[in-house]
Motif scaffolding. Sequence first.
Motif, mmCIF file in Angstrom:
data_model
loop_
_atom_site.group_PDB
_atom_site.id
_atom_site.type_symbol
_atom_site.label_atom_id
_atom_site.label_comp_id
_atom_site.label_asym_id
_atom_site.label_seq_id
_atom_site.Cartn_x
_atom_site.Cartn_y
_atom_site.Cartn_z
ATOM 1 N N VAL A 1 0.868 -1.244 0.058
ATOM 2 C CA VAL A 1 0.121 0.094 0.079
ATOM 3 C C VAL A 1 0.966 1.269 -0.074
ATOM 4 C CG1 VAL A 1 -2.007 1.058 1.082
ATOM 5 C CG2 VAL A 1 -1.693 -1.219 1.401
ATOM 6 N N PHE A 2 0.569 2.101 -0.786
ATOM 7 C CA PHE A 2 1.271 3.380 -0.933
ATOM 8 C C PHE A 2 0.435 4.565 -1.068
ATOM 9 C CE2 PHE A 2 3.938 0.223 -2.775
ATOM 10 C CZ PHE A 2 5.162 0.348 -2.445
ATOM 11 N N GLU A 3 0.950 5.744 -0.737
ATOM 12 C CA GLU A 3 0.204 6.919 -0.723
ATOM 13 C C GLU A 3 0.901 8.075 -1.702
ATOM 14 O OE1 GLU A 3 -1.587 10.482 2.020
ATOM 15 O OE2 GLU A 3 -0.292 9.052 2.982
ATOM 16 N N MET A 4 0.147 8.375 -2.654
ATOM 17 C CA MET A 4 0.784 9.231 -3.622
ATOM 18 C C MET A 4 0.772 10.905 -3.017
ATOM 19 S SD MET A 4 2.093 10.191 -6.254
ATOM 20 C CE MET A 4 2.050 8.777 -7.644
ATOM 21 N N ARG A 5 2.015 11.497 -2.549
ATOM 22 C CA ARG A 5 2.089 12.751 -2.043
ATOM 23 C C ARG A 5 2.872 13.675 -3.162
ATOM 24 N NH1 ARG A 5 4.236 10.780 4.053
ATOM 25 N NH2 ARG A 5 2.437 9.699 4.642
ATOM 26 N N GLU A 6 3.014 14.926 -2.637
ATOM 27 C CA GLU A 6 3.858 15.851 -3.333
ATOM 28 C C GLU A 6 5.268 15.508 -3.837
ATOM 29 O OE1 GLU A 6 5.087 20.601 -3.846
ATOM 30 O OE2 GLU A 6 3.373 19.861 -2.045
ATOM 31 N N GLU A 7 6.036 14.850 -2.977
ATOM 32 C CA GLU A 7 7.336 14.405 -3.015
ATOM 33 C C GLU A 7 7.427 12.859 -3.645
ATOM 34 O OE1 GLU A 7 5.970 13.377 0.985
ATOM 35 O OE2 GLU A 7 5.917 15.094 -0.329
ATOM 36 N N GLY A 8 6.513 12.469 -3.989
ATOM 37 C CA GLY A 8 6.278 10.898 -4.666
ATOM 38 C C GLY A 8 5.681 10.134 -3.886
ATOM 39 N N LEU A 9 5.823 8.639 -3.933
ATOM 40 C CA LEU A 9 5.120 7.649 -3.383
ATOM 41 C C LEU A 9 5.859 7.465 -1.917
ATOM 42 C CD1 LEU A 9 4.703 5.309 -6.155
ATOM 43 C CD2 LEU A 9 2.760 6.343 -5.046
ATOM 44 N N ALA A 10 5.048 7.270 -0.917
ATOM 45 C CA ALA A 10 5.393 6.984 0.336
ATOM 46 C C ALA A 10 4.562 5.896 0.763
ATOM 47 C CB ALA A 10 4.862 8.286 1.292
ATOM 48 N N GLU A 11 5.169 5.023 1.597
ATOM 49 C CA GLU A 11 4.610 3.668 2.110
ATOM 50 C C GLU A 11 3.503 4.055 3.205
ATOM 51 O OE1 GLU A 11 7.812 0.444 2.259
ATOM 52 O OE2 GLU A 11 8.856 2.107 2.960
ATOM 53 N N VAL A 12 2.597 2.845 3.218
ATOM 54 C CA VAL A 12 1.657 3.018 4.229
ATOM 55 C C VAL A 12 1.697 1.607 5.054
ATOM 56 C CG1 VAL A 12 -0.981 3.099 4.604
ATOM 57 C CG2 VAL A 12 0.036 4.442 2.743
ATOM 58 N N PRO A 13 2.490 1.910 6.188
ATOM 59 C CA PRO A 13 2.899 0.248 6.728
ATOM 60 C C PRO A 13 1.402 0.108 7.629
ATOM 61 C CG PRO A 13 3.988 2.362 7.941
ATOM 62 C CD PRO A 13 3.236 2.779 6.793
ATOM 63 N N ASN A 14 0.459 0.826 7.896
ATOM 64 C CA ASN A 14 -0.502 0.527 8.553
ATOM 65 C C ASN A 14 -1.790 1.084 7.943
ATOM 66 O OD1 ASN A 14 -2.467 -0.236 10.556
ATOM 67 N ND2 ASN A 14 -1.920 1.323 12.111
ATOM 68 N N PRO A 15 -2.364 0.105 6.832
ATOM 69 C CA PRO A 15 -3.583 0.484 6.137
ATOM 70 C C PRO A 15 -4.759 0.391 6.870
ATOM 71 C CG PRO A 15 -2.171 -1.286 5.265
ATOM 72 C CD PRO A 15 -1.550 -1.110 6.401
ATOM 73 N N SER A 16 -5.058 -0.386 8.073
ATOM 74 C CA SER A 16 -6.059 -0.288 8.838
ATOM 75 C C SER A 16 -6.491 0.958 9.483
ATOM 76 C CB SER A 16 -5.755 -1.072 10.186
ATOM 77 O OG SER A 16 -5.464 -2.586 9.749
ATOM 78 N N GLU A 17 -5.360 1.745 9.722
ATOM 79 C CA GLU A 17 -5.597 3.169 10.004
ATOM 80 C C GLU A 17 -6.424 4.233 9.179
ATOM 81 O OE1 GLU A 17 -2.956 7.072 12.013
ATOM 82 O OE2 GLU A 17 -2.108 5.133 11.362
ATOM 83 N N PHE A 18 -5.930 3.821 7.989
ATOM 84 C CA PHE A 18 -6.574 4.617 6.764
ATOM 85 C C PHE A 18 -7.989 4.217 6.652
ATOM 86 C CE2 PHE A 18 -7.697 3.733 2.245
ATOM 87 C CZ PHE A 18 -8.191 5.212 2.027
ATOM 88 N N MET A 19 -8.369 2.679 6.786
ATOM 89 C CA MET A 19 -9.655 2.192 6.459
ATOM 90 C C MET A 19 -10.418 2.754 7.577
ATOM 91 S SD MET A 19 -9.404 0.347 3.878
ATOM 92 C CE MET A 19 -8.526 -0.463 2.687
ATOM 93 N N LEU A 20 -10.248 2.738 8.673
ATOM 94 C CA LEU A 20 -10.821 3.138 9.948
ATOM 95 C C LEU A 20 -10.925 4.688 10.274
ATOM 96 C CD1 LEU A 20 -10.139 0.062 12.475
ATOM 97 C CD2 LEU A 20 -12.274 0.456 10.716
ATOM 98 N N GLU A 21 -10.394 5.484 9.550
ATOM 99 C CA GLU A 21 -10.205 6.892 9.623
ATOM 100 C C GLU A 21 -11.562 7.604 9.552
ATOM 101 O OE1 GLU A 21 -7.519 10.563 7.996
ATOM 102 O OE2 GLU A 21 -7.632 8.657 6.842
ATOM 103 N N GLY A 22 -11.833 8.564 10.354
ATOM 104 C CA GLY A 22 -13.345 9.112 10.593
ATOM 105 C C GLY A 22 -14.420 8.253 10.685
ATOM 106 N N ARG A 23 -13.988 7.340 11.401
ATOM 107 C CA ARG A 23 -15.104 6.322 11.855
ATOM 108 C C ARG A 23 -15.952 6.706 13.263
ATOM 109 N NH1 ARG A 23 -16.027 1.730 15.086
ATOM 110 N NH2 ARG A 23 -17.541 0.323 14.632
ATOM 111 N N PRO A 24 -17.023 7.295 13.152
ATOM 112 C CA PRO A 24 -17.733 7.740 14.380
ATOM 113 C C PRO A 24 -17.813 6.777 15.660
ATOM 114 C CG PRO A 24 -19.304 7.276 12.800
ATOM 115 C CD PRO A 24 -18.215 7.095 12.118
#
Length: 325
Positions: free
Chosen positions: A278-301
């Motif tokens: 899993v990678f994230e596209m940023r202004e300085e290029g691609l960055a690794e996402v070591p914890n995809p679960s944090e992204f999947m549950l982001e904003g969960r009430p």
Amino acid sequence: MAKAKSTGFFCRECGYESSKWMGQCPACKAWNTMVEAPSAPASSGTAAGRYAAAASLTAAPGKRVGSQAKPVSLDEIELSDTDRTRTGFAELDRVLGSGVVRGSLVLVGGDPGIGKSTLLLQVCRNLAGQEQKVLYVSGEESLKQIKLRASRIGTVRGPLSFLSETNLDTIAEVIREVRPDVVVIDSIQTMFIEAAGSAPGSVSQVRECTGVLMQLAKGLGVTVFIVGHVTKEGVVAGPRMLEHMVDTVLYFEGDRHASYRILRGVKNRFGSTNEIGVFEMREEGLAEVPNPSEFMLEGRPAEASGAVTACSMEGTRPILLEVQA
């Protein structure tokens, strides 16, 4: 005396060649996949052959006696830690199976603009930082355009060189002269061999070019990354046999308008195909996402009705997901 026919019909799926058009390929049984393209002349068969001969003569000693190949036993084959190289991306190493294997042929496919070239350019920067000799060959961008993109990912140090060329005959000569450890071909659809006699990106050109790159990779022990664009059906453009010829097939997936990307292994002769990166596209290029679960549950009430957290396994890594009803 009848003149030899200069064109033939090739299957886009498996590369089967026929002198006449057929609705169904007799080899792979696919329908409406036969396309007409110039047939390779008799002398063009020596194109890959002469590269193979030149590469094999420079292969590891003890495998050839003069012009004759010599078989070896398993006891005579030596393995070392240097046979696998870390790319500097833990996510990519996981998909490849703890690193890239020396002398392997890796195909990276994905939609245009998804980040294939950016990922491989960052991999080249990381490998060059490990004093690996890297050659980046681009058939789609000029050297100035490559520099503009490279300036976005940070400082590049080490033996990393660039070449803007589409003639694979010239590229092969440079590879044999420079003897790099890693070569990136961006992309296979822009490369051509003059002896093939057809347009770049055609079935015969993709097949011949991949064959030459495979001989160079195996003969010289050079790791080759090939960039391949995908069609609207989501498969790599060109004959399906392209995926059969390479050692590893990676697909870069995701919405080009979103920031997250998934690197998935479809074929891997040196590791598992269950892992994803899993990678994230940023202004300085691609960055690794070591914890995809944090992204999947982001904003969960908290304590929301109609939602539950579930766990999904991707290879050896558990990923938490939110399921809503």
